[in-house]
Motif scaffolding. Structure first.
Motif, mmCIF file in Angstrom:
data_model
loop_
_atom_site.group_PDB
_atom_site.id
_atom_site.type_symbol
_atom_site.label_atom_id
_atom_site.label_comp_id
_atom_site.label_asym_id
_atom_site.label_seq_id
_atom_site.Cartn_x
_atom_site.Cartn_y
_atom_site.Cartn_z
ATOM 1 N N TYR A 71 0.831 -1.208 0.000
ATOM 2 C CA TYR A 71 0.000 0.000 0.000
ATOM 3 C C TYR A 71 0.865 1.257 0.000
ATOM 4 C CZ TYR A 71 -3.445 -3.502 0.853
ATOM 5 O OH TYR A 71 -4.230 -4.616 0.715
ATOM 6 N N ASN A 72 2.166 1.082 -0.292
ATOM 7 C CA ASN A 72 3.144 2.177 -0.352
ATOM 8 C C ASN A 72 3.372 2.861 0.991
ATOM 9 O OD1 ASN A 72 3.921 1.972 -3.110
ATOM 10 N ND2 ASN A 72 1.908 2.804 -3.648
ATOM 11 N N PHE A 73 3.247 2.108 2.086
ATOM 12 C CA PHE A 73 3.622 2.594 3.414
ATOM 13 C C PHE A 73 4.907 1.888 3.830
ATOM 14 C CE2 PHE A 73 -0.738 4.003 3.563
ATOM 15 C CZ PHE A 73 -0.705 5.120 4.382
ATOM 16 N N PHE A 74 5.846 2.672 4.355
ATOM 17 C CA PHE A 74 7.154 2.150 4.732
ATOM 18 C C PHE A 74 7.576 2.700 6.080
ATOM 19 C CE2 PHE A 74 6.817 2.290 0.168
ATOM 20 C CZ PHE A 74 7.241 1.031 -0.211
ATOM 21 N N ARG A 75 8.305 1.889 6.832
ATOM 22 C CA ARG A 75 8.945 2.370 8.060
ATOM 23 C C ARG A 75 10.196 3.114 7.643
ATOM 24 N NH1 ARG A 75 10.648 -1.798 11.941
ATOM 25 N NH2 ARG A 75 11.561 0.000 12.916
ATOM 26 N N THR A 76 10.311 4.356 8.045
ATOM 27 C CA THR A 76 11.457 5.171 7.634
ATOM 28 C C THR A 76 12.326 5.598 8.810
ATOM 29 O OG1 THR A 76 10.097 7.160 7.709
ATOM 30 C CG2 THR A 76 10.289 6.040 5.574
ATOM 31 N N TRP A 123 23.086 0.612 14.634
ATOM 32 C CA TRP A 123 22.980 -0.060 13.343
ATOM 33 C C TRP A 123 21.688 -0.866 13.280
ATOM 34 C CZ3 TRP A 123 26.167 0.413 9.155
ATOM 35 C CH2 TRP A 123 27.347 1.129 9.364
ATOM 36 N N TYR A 124 21.089 -0.904 12.087
ATOM 37 C CA TYR A 124 19.856 -1.654 11.848
ATOM 38 C C TYR A 124 19.990 -2.427 10.545
ATOM 39 C CZ TYR A 124 17.937 1.219 15.517
ATOM 40 O OH TYR A 124 17.714 1.825 16.721
ATOM 41 N N THR A 125 19.337 -3.596 10.501
ATOM 42 C CA THR A 125 19.340 -4.439 9.316
ATOM 43 C C THR A 125 17.951 -4.459 8.696
ATOM 44 O OG1 THR A 125 21.015 -5.861 10.313
ATOM 45 C CG2 THR A 125 19.821 -6.760 8.437
ATOM 46 N N CYS A 126 17.889 -4.317 7.387
ATOM 47 C CA CYS A 126 16.628 -4.416 6.664
ATOM 48 C C CYS A 126 16.274 -5.886 6.504
ATOM 49 C CB CYS A 126 16.768 -3.758 5.296
ATOM 50 S SG CYS A 126 15.329 -4.025 4.247
ATOM 51 N N TRP A 127 15.116 -6.280 7.047
ATOM 52 C CA TRP A 127 14.665 -7.659 6.945
ATOM 53 C C TRP A 127 13.522 -7.816 5.959
ATOM 54 C CZ3 TRP A 127 14.652 -10.864 12.065
ATOM 55 C CH2 TRP A 127 15.968 -11.000 12.507
ATOM 56 N N GLY A 128 13.210 -6.804 5.228
ATOM 57 C CA GLY A 128 12.192 -6.935 4.189
ATOM 58 C C GLY A 128 10.874 -6.284 4.528
ATOM 59 N N ASN A 129 10.155 -5.886 3.479
ATOM 60 C CA ASN A 129 8.852 -5.232 3.584
ATOM 61 C C ASN A 129 8.868 -4.058 4.550
ATOM 62 O OD1 ASN A 129 7.619 -6.779 1.682
ATOM 63 N ND2 ASN A 129 6.946 -8.318 3.135
ATOM 64 N N GLY A 130 9.968 -3.341 4.573
ATOM 65 C CA GLY A 130 10.047 -2.162 5.421
ATOM 66 C C GLY A 130 10.356 -2.444 6.865
ATOM 67 N N SER A 131 10.699 -3.650 7.212
ATOM 68 C CA SER A 131 10.954 -4.012 8.603
ATOM 69 C C SER A 131 12.432 -3.844 8.945
ATOM 70 C CB SER A 131 10.541 -5.467 8.842
ATOM 71 O OG SER A 131 10.862 -5.858 10.149
ATOM 72 N N TRP A 132 12.726 -2.924 9.835
ATOM 73 C CA TRP A 132 14.093 -2.696 10.316
ATOM 74 C C TRP A 132 14.259 -3.403 11.650
ATOM 75 C CZ3 TRP A 132 17.826 -0.584 7.479
ATOM 76 C CH2 TRP A 132 17.476 0.222 6.398
ATOM 77 N N ASN A 133 15.404 -4.037 11.846
ATOM 78 C CA ASN A 133 15.690 -4.742 13.096
ATOM 79 C C ASN A 133 17.025 -4.283 13.639
ATOM 80 O OD1 ASN A 133 13.534 -7.053 13.416
ATOM 81 N ND2 ASN A 133 13.965 -6.790 11.249
ATOM 82 N N ALA A 134 17.084 -4.120 14.965
ATOM 83 C CA ALA A 134 18.291 -3.618 15.615
ATOM 84 C C ALA A 134 19.456 -4.564 15.412
ATOM 85 C CB ALA A 134 18.040 -3.403 17.105
ATOM 86 N N GLY A 135 20.624 -4.021 15.177
ATOM 87 C CA GLY A 135 21.849 -4.808 15.051
ATOM 88 C C GLY A 135 22.241 -5.033 13.602
ATOM 89 N N MET A 136 23.444 -5.545 13.440
ATOM 90 C CA MET A 136 23.984 -5.805 12.097
ATOM 91 C C MET A 136 23.827 -7.274 11.764
ATOM 92 S SD MET A 136 27.300 -3.295 12.222
ATOM 93 C CE MET A 136 27.870 -3.785 10.628
ATOM 94 N N LEU A 137 22.596 -7.755 11.846
ATOM 95 C CA LEU A 137 22.308 -9.152 11.584
ATOM 96 C C LEU A 137 22.148 -9.377 10.093
ATOM 97 C CD1 LEU A 137 19.558 -9.371 14.311
ATOM 98 C CD2 LEU A 137 21.941 -10.046 14.553
ATOM 99 N N ARG A 138 22.681 -10.473 9.588
ATOM 100 C CA ARG A 138 22.469 -10.892 8.205
ATOM 101 C C ARG A 138 22.922 -9.870 7.168
ATOM 102 N NH1 ARG A 138 16.302 -12.695 8.030
ATOM 103 N NH2 ARG A 138 16.535 -11.312 6.299
ATOM 104 N N CYS A 139 23.881 -9.015 7.467
ATOM 105 C CA CYS A 139 24.277 -7.977 6.524
ATOM 106 C C CYS A 139 24.942 -8.562 5.296
ATOM 107 C CB CYS A 139 25.232 -6.983 7.188
ATOM 108 S SG CYS A 139 24.390 -5.991 8.421
ATOM 109 N N GLY A 140 24.335 -8.308 4.161
ATOM 110 C CA GLY A 140 24.910 -8.775 2.910
ATOM 111 C C GLY A 140 25.540 -7.639 2.136
ATOM 112 N N SER A 141 25.059 -6.403 2.390
ATOM 113 C CA SER A 141 25.632 -5.232 1.752
ATOM 114 C C SER A 141 25.506 -4.063 2.720
ATOM 115 C CB SER A 141 24.896 -4.937 0.443
ATOM 116 O OG SER A 141 23.525 -4.720 0.698
ATOM 117 N N THR A 142 26.222 -3.010 2.451
ATOM 118 C CA THR A 142 26.154 -1.824 3.323
ATOM 119 C C THR A 142 25.920 -0.578 2.513
ATOM 120 O OG1 THR A 142 28.536 -1.602 3.227
ATOM 121 C CG2 THR A 142 27.625 -2.764 5.133
#
Length: 173
Positions: free
Chosen positions: A102-107, A154-173
């Motif tokens: 619906y074009n809503f994102f956590r920013t 630091w936060y990691t993007c886990w998809g669909n606009g969901s940010w999670n605390a920490g540098m988990l699963r970082c594939g790119s920066t």
């Protein structure tokens, strides 16, 4: 109403949704998303929508005194532009899974209640399961780590606009 974007005043049209002022186009997009959530048995609650200059000054003052949440400098809040909504956290799982449709994102990574409507602009990169970063002012793919300007964590993007605390699963920066 008098809205602001990047410190520049402009006139916007606001309507009332759930007793809160919301910019008219953001309201229409929210209503579509809320209807889909209701069909899934989830209720979306607006806690804050459009803010006047006086409201934003008050919240910014609380933030500066250390007794309020992070608040943007008056004139620079996306609540004043009409695109931001603070939504009830009880619907976060549904929002994380469906809001991007619906074009809503956590920013704001530190605020899991803060959602922004993209105005219908396509914010998705080649990977449609990414996140919008307010710090970088662009969409980033899943597994990207971003250091927040707001709190320097630091936060990691886990998809669909969901940010999670920490540098988990970082594939790119």
């Amino acid at each position: 109403a008098q809205g602001y974007k990047h410190g520049n005043p402009h006139t916007i049209c606001v309507v009332t949704v759930q007793g809160k002022l919301v910019e008219v186009n953001t309201a229409a997009a929210f209503q579509r998303m809320a209807a889909a959530a209701r069909a899934d048995g989830v209720t979306l609650i607006i806690n804050s929508g459009f803010r006047t200059m006086n409201q934003q000054r008050y919240l910014y003052d609380l933030y500066l005194r250390g007794v309020g949440n992070l608040a943007a400098y008056p004139g620079y809040s996306n609540h004043q532009s009409g695109s931001a909504l603070d939504l009830g956290r009880s619907a976060n799982a549904w929002l994380n899974a469906h809001a991007a449709a619906y074009n809503f994102f956590r920013t704001v990574p530190t605020e899991d209640w803060h959602w922004e409507w993209s105005g219908g602009r396509v914010l998705l990169s080649a990977n449609p399961d990414g996140c919008f970063s307010a710090t970088l002012n662009r969409h980033v793919p899943v597994d990207t780590c971003v250091q927040s300007r707001a709190d320097t964590h630091w936060y990691t993007c886990w998809g669909n606009g969901s940010w999670n605390a920490g540098m988990l699963r970082c594939g790119s920066t």
